[in-house]
Design an enzyme around this catalytic site. Structure first.
Site, PDB file in Angstrom:
ATOM      1  CB  VAL A 175       8.543 -10.821  13.923  1.00  0.00           C
ATOM      2  CG1 VAL A 175       8.048  -9.415  13.645  1.00  0.00           C
ATOM      3  CG2 VAL A 175       8.048 -11.319  15.254  1.00  0.00           C
ATOM      4  CB  ALA A 176      11.586 -10.556   9.712  1.00  0.00           C
ATOM      5  CD  GLU A 204       3.726  -8.966  10.101  1.00  0.00           C
ATOM      6  OE1 GLU A 204       4.266 -10.058   9.855  1.00  0.00           O
ATOM      7  OE2 GLU A 204       4.333  -7.890  10.078  1.00  0.00           O
ATOM      8  CG  ASP A 217     -26.966   2.671 -19.868  1.00  0.00           C
ATOM      9  OD1 ASP A 217     -27.467   1.580 -20.128  1.00  0.00           O
ATOM     10  OD2 ASP A 217     -27.075   3.257 -18.775  1.00  0.00           O
ATOM     11  CG  ASP A 246     -29.704   5.395 -16.520  1.00  0.00           C
ATOM     12  OD1 ASP A 246     -30.427   4.390 -16.668  1.00  0.00           O
ATOM     13  OD2 ASP A 246     -29.558   6.257 -17.401  1.00  0.00           O
ATOM     14  CG  ASP A 285     -30.829  -0.077 -15.497  1.00  0.00           C
ATOM     15  OD1 ASP A 285     -31.476  -0.887 -16.185  1.00  0.00           O
ATOM     16  OD2 ASP A 285     -30.552   1.071 -15.866  1.00  0.00           O
ATOM     17  CG  ASN A 305       9.395 -11.327   4.127  1.00  0.00           C
ATOM     18  OD1 ASN A 305       9.977 -10.275   4.373  1.00  0.00           O
ATOM     19  ND2 ASN A 305       8.107 -11.497   4.326  1.00  0.00           N
ATOM     20  CD  GLU A 310      14.184  -9.905   5.765  1.00  0.00           C
ATOM     21  OE1 GLU A 310      13.401 -10.244   6.670  1.00  0.00           O
ATOM     22  OE2 GLU A 310      13.945  -8.992   4.957  1.00  0.00           O
ATOM     23  CG  ASP A 368      11.296  -6.113   4.078  1.00  0.00           C
ATOM     24  OD1 ASP A 368      12.356  -5.923   3.447  1.00  0.00           O
ATOM     25  OD2 ASP A 368      10.998  -7.175   4.630  1.00  0.00           O
TER      26      ASP A 368
END
Ligand code: ADP
Ligand code: MG
Length: 752
Positions: A170-171, A175, A217, A491, A495, A557, A560, A589
């Site tokens: 998970v860590a 995600e 322009d 404009d 264009d 990450n 860890e 984090d």
């Protein structure tokens, strides 16, 4: 979205004003113009060469010509209701006036309730990160599997092992990266709107930083669009003939769409207002002349024809006034020799004037022709006016910034080549070295070039003059084929294809048509080139910060993973509990990482070349950094753990937990800027300091509050232990500062 909402030009209480289309009611009188998206269902009451693109409603690919007459058949299909304009369809040419008959869900479009084809696709970087995230996920899952297997074989408790593996997965799987990137981009889009650039597609924020060429322009973007007639040139025959002289000024006064607002100030196109005012100064007041010479018909201006004309009734006769580019008028002239006009306009253009030719056709045969080409012929040229449109004062500086940042500004204009060149020289788009026959090209020359020749020439051209909107598309695609990343402003209705094609399509907020705005990725609310240059800077800053953010998250990450995966290999118990891992993932984090997006830009932001849009984000040492700093972070954590276990310290787990967390704080402080930490203003990002302070406070709470201790299985550290933790946590900070020192010593090859 609200800022980009459709507007409508209405006549209320006799005054012309612009209101949000949402506020229209049945019965409102709406003024129609080429380029508008219809704001409601409308019954046309007056129109001039008005054509509609109704594909969105009827599927009919060709434009439909509208009229204001009655239709007598019942139940006509939508496509045959020629005196109606329907919500959501586009006026592709002409002008008109119409009455609102249905709004909102009552309109034909509302009945179909077609879903808007908003594209909410992710940005290029987000897409790449999503793929990368998937790869990382598999790698992390493999590591977790190994971790579990090794632990199980060593006889550790299976339940704890399982939880540890899952929390690590998970860590370590990033995600949240794509979501956080969206948030970062959105925050910066909000900042940009305060600086007058409105982002329509979020991905534009990210890709702005890659722009290598800006096609801009001239009128209104590089110049102020505050025009004044500075010169009038009349040929001798007009000069001496009072009738012709009078006619010249009548044309100036009448042949325009200038209206007056509630205070009597003129309202309309800059070029036209200038001529209107010049006529007024000479005693020709439009509002006084008009009753005697009412306008009965017109052929609207478009950027392709480069002229417009109006027909007025004088007694029983009709007279046509026309104004526009000299060449356009000569094409429609009575065959008299035009050399004087060409020479004279060339000379005026060389001095930087925007030159307009004025002409008339006196005796129009009795049944007035409907066909514009039949109407606009046999023109007698009456004279020339030279308008001065001063460059925007900030444009010169913005052009210089672009050039230093490796971005080439290129001017594309419908104006005369000499006028364009003169402005380009003034603001630095064309420098003395660049200027030459190759540097300025006209639309006519452009049509004569083959595709291959264009691909070669395009590298040298700085100014495109007298181009038609269709040619803009060719220019963009040629630049792109040569590997340029192109931003393009525009404009008009025509264009839109070029804006769509460009990597970044930029519409004008003030003068832009609805269609161009729909096609664009961003809108310059003040029509100003400097705003675009500023947006590029912001784009680069955001991208930098997203990279820093990725660097921070992935390094954390990695730290860890190393700490947890290596521990069993070197015979240590796993240093962190599942709840610690989740805590670090969520708090340590998250907060400082997000605050990195608020970092002000690096000093050299606009002094380095544009980032290649396809360049890997792991180039420039990012991958290496994640690897080695992650490893260092893991090593410091494991070192702390090993040392305190060895010293018989009962608090080893709490110490390891805190060391990892504080090391990450040190890391974020080191990577926030590529310059030395000690030379970066400390308070330039209060958000980051706040995030770090909050994280530290929470970390203290987790360590010292009894209620938290029972959840996190932490123990209070003694002052001495705490100081040791603090000291060890500076190792990563010092390591990264040394890395930056080396990186600065050895400038990257790309920059050299
Ligand atoms: P740009 O906006 O690139 O300066 P435009 O497309 O507005 O150029 O104008 C191109 C040419 O069309 C001008 O040089 C001028 O001769 C002519 N023109 C511009 N505005 C008008 C107008 N309102 N009526 C008639 N002719 C015009
Ligand atoms: Mg224009």
């Amino acid at each position: 979205r609200r800022m980009a909402a459709l507007q409508a030009v209405v006549v209320r209480d006799g005054h012309v004003r612009t209101i949000p289309a949402m506020e229209l009611v049945t019965g409102d009188v709406v003024l129609l113009e080429a380029g508008q998206i219809m704001p409601a269902d409308l019954r046309i009451v007056e129109c001039h060469s008005l054509r509609m693109q109704e594909a969105a409603l009827t599927g009919e690919a060709h434009d439909v010509t509208k009229h204001a007459d009655e239709l007598h058949e019942a139940d006509l299909p939508l496509g045959d209701r020629l005196n109606m304009a329907f919500k959501g369809t586009i006026a592709s040419a002409g002008r008109g006036r119409a009455v609102v008959v249905a709004t909102g869900m009552q309109t034909e479009m509302g009945k179909i309730a077609r879903l808007l084809d908003e594209d909410t696709t992710s940005t290029p970087l987000q897409k790449r990160m999503a793929v990368f995230g998937k790869h990382i996920s598999f790698a992390v899952l493999a590591i977790c599997g190994v971790l579990f297997a090794v632990g199980y074989l060593r006889g550790e408790e299976p339940m704890l092992l399982l939880l540890t593996s899952i929390s690590l997965a998970v860590a370590a799987i990033p995600e949240a990266l794509p979501a956080l990137m969206s948030v970062t981009l959105a925050i910066s889009a909000r900042r940009m709107v305060k600086k007058r650039s409105l982002i329509r597609r979020l991905s534009a924020v990210e890709t702005l930083g890659s722009v290598t060429t800006i096609c801009t322009d001239k009128t209104g973007t590089l110049t102020l669009n505050r025009m004044r007639v500075e010169q009038v040139a009349l040929p001798a025959e007009v000069e001496i003939d009072p009738t012709l002289r009078e006619r010249f000024f009548q044309a100036l006064a009448l042949s325009n769409d200038v209206a007056q607002d509630a205070h009597g100030a003129p309202l309309g196109d800059g070029t036209e207002v200038a001529m209107y005012e010049h006529a007024l100064k000479n005693g020709y007041d439009k509002s006084r002349l008009e009753p005697a010479m009412p306008r009965v018909s017109e052929v609207a201006f478009d950027a392709l024809r480069k002229c417009m004309s109006t027909v007025h009734r004088v007694g029983d006769e009709h007279i046509l006034f026309i104004k526009g580019a000299v060449e356009s008028l000569l094409e429609r002239s009575d065959g008299r020799d035009g050399t004087w006009f060409l020479e004279q306009s060339e000379a005026m253009a060389k001095q930087g004037y925007r030159v307009m030719a004025i002409g008339s056709r006196a005796a129009i045969p009795a049944p007035m022709p409907d066909d514009p080409t039949m109407l606009e012929q046999g023109i007698m040229l009456l004279g020339l006016v030279g308008l001065l449109d001063p460059p925007r004062p900030e444009a010169t500086a913005a052009v210089a910034v672009c050039l230093r940042a490796g971005i080439r500004p290129v001017m594309i204009t419908g104006d005369h080549p000499q006028t364009a060149r003169s402005i380009a020289r003034k603001i630095g788009i064309l420098t003395a070295q660049d200027d030459g026959p190759d540097a300025v090209v006209s639309g006519k020359e452009l049509t004569l070039l083959s595709r291959e020749e264009l691909l070669v020439r395009v590298e040298r051209i700085r100014v495109y003059a007298r181009v038609s909107p269709e040619q803009k598309l060719n220019i963009v695609s040629a630049l792109q084929e040569n590997g340029h990343f192109v931003a393009m402003t525009g404009d008009g209705v025509n264009d839109a294809p070029a804006l769509k094609r460009a990597d970044i399509g930029v519409a004008m907020g003030i003068t832009g048509t609805d269609v161009s705005k729909e096609a664009a990725d961003m809108i310059l609310l003040d029509d100003n080139f400097a705003t675009l240059a500023h947006a590029v800077r912001e784009g680069r800053r955001v991208f930098d910060n997203i990279l820093k953010f990725i660097k921070y998250t992935l390094t954390s990450n990695a730290g860890e993973i190393w700490a947890i995966a290596l521990a069993p290999m070197i015979g240590l118990p796993i240093p962190l509990l599942p709840v610690h891992i989740l805590w670090i993932n969520l708090v340590t984090d998250g907060l400082p990482g997000l605050a990195l997006s608020l970092e002000p830009g690096e000093k050299d932001l606009m002094e380095r070349p544009p980032r290649h849009p396809k360049a890997s984000i792991f180039a420039h040492g990012l991958g290496l950094h994640i690897l080695w700093v992650g490893l260092l972070m893991g090593a410091v954590t494991l070192g702390t753990q090993a040392w305190s276990i060895h010293a018989g310290n009962a608090h080893w787990q709490t110490m390891a937990f805190n060391v990892l967390c504080l090391s990450q704080m040190g890391h974020v402080l080191a990577i926030r800027n590529s310059r030395s930490f000690f030379r970066t203003p400390l308070f330039s990002n209060p958000g980051l300091l706040g995030a770090i302070a909050l994280t530290l406070l929470l970390q203290l709470a987790v360590t010292y509050l009894p209620a938290m201790q029972s959840v996190f299985r932490t123990e209070a550290l003694s002052l001495q232990e705490f100081l040791i933790v603090g000291a060890l946590s500076t190792i990563v900070f010092i390591g990264v500062e040394i890395e930056k020192l080396f990186a600065r010593r050895a400038p990257s090859i790309e920059q050299a």
